[in-house]
Write a protein that holds these residues in place. Structure first.
Motif, short mmCIF file in Angstrom:
data_model
loop_
_atom_site.label_atom_id
_atom_site.label_comp_id
_atom_site.label_asym_id
_atom_site.label_seq_id
_atom_site.Cartn_x
_atom_site.Cartn_y
_atom_site.Cartn_z
N LEU A 192 0.84 -1.20 0.00
CA LEU A 192 0.00 0.00 0.00
C LEU A 192 0.87 1.25 0.00
CD1 LEU A 192 -2.97 1.05 0.23
CD2 LEU A 192 -2.63 1.09 2.71
N GLY A 227 -11.69 -0.22 -2.04
CA GLY A 227 -11.16 -1.36 -1.29
C GLY A 227 -11.62 -1.46 0.14
N TRP A 249 -8.12 3.06 -3.56
CA TRP A 249 -8.18 2.11 -2.46
C TRP A 249 -9.25 2.53 -1.44
CZ3 TRP A 249 -7.77 -2.33 -0.25
CH2 TRP A 249 -7.56 -2.46 1.12
N ARG A 279 2.16 3.94 -3.10
CA ARG A 279 1.18 4.14 -4.17
C ARG A 279 0.96 5.64 -4.40
NH1 ARG A 279 -3.63 -0.44 -3.41
NH2 ARG A 279 -2.22 -2.20 -2.96
#
Length: 221
Positions: free
Chosen positions: A69, A84, A80, A72
């Motif tokens: 993560l 996500g 995300w 990014r």
């Protein structure tokens, strides 16, 4: 689906850096649930902010399905957060200018996953059908939290992050709302990381651990 390794985070103060997380290790399998406990100021909310991509760690790694993560781009982190994860907070964070129906659909529409049939099911299970045209200020605390849970799960996120989600409710309402949340999390196929001060609520999840002195200590399974 989530692996955290040696995560460290400090905050600047007039006296120098204040370490909050000092080598946190954590893992969460897909579809599983974990309660994270610890005293106030132990870094629980800081950890959730890092997992949500709202802040950056000083060192260590966060892996989502084996992919880091950290590192990014801002647009990837925004994706995300949009697609996500689902976020449920103690103070609801509903959008005051939107009615219940629009609040429920908000996250799923942002993620491009608006599913009217699933949203209708969530609305029924959460007992919100009679309240769809009301605004947040017209709801009780328990009703607002049900809307927040529905909004977070509407996009079927891979990971639900819940920060003291029943902390503003009485004991009976807390038990009811948590039971409903865990049922719907299972039906959505999401994993859940729940921050709570309550051993009673933590016992409802599959695993428990304690954040102490900046590190995670395993609890009873």
């Amino acid at each position: 689906m989530l692996v955290v390794e040696q995560l460290r985070k400090s905050f600047p103060t007039a006296q120098g850096p204040l370490p909050v997380l000092q080598g946190v290790d954590l893992c969460l399998a897909r579809g599983s649930s974990l309660a994270l406990m610890g005293e106030s100021g132990s870094g629980k909310s800081t950890l959730l902010h890092l997992l949500a991509g709202l802040d950056c760690a000083d060192s260590g790694s966060i892996l989502i399905d084996g992919e880091p993560l950290d590192g990014r781009s801002e647009s990837a982190l925004a994706r995300w957060r949009r697609e996500g994860i689902g976020l449920v907070f103690q103070h609801y964070n509903l959008i005051s200018s939107l009615n219940v129906a629009a609040n429920l659909a908000f996250q799923a529409r942002l993620a491009g996953r608006h599913d009217p049939q699933w949203l209708d099911y969530l609305t029924q299970q959460l007992g919100l059908m009679p309240l769809l045209q009301r605004y947040p200020e017209q709801l009780s605390g328990g009703q607002q939290q049900r809307v927040a849970i529905g909004r977070a799960l509407a996009a079927r996120p891979a990971l639900l992050l819940a920060d003291e989600p029943t902390g503003s409710l009485d004991e009976a309402s807390s038990d009811e709302v948590l039971a409903l949340m865990l049922q719907l999390v299972g039906e959505a196929g999401s994993s859940v990381l729940l921050v709570t001060h309550s051993p009673r609520l933590a016992a409802r999840l599959q695993r428990r651990c304690v954040l102490h002195a900046g590190r995670v200590q395993a609890g009873p399974v």
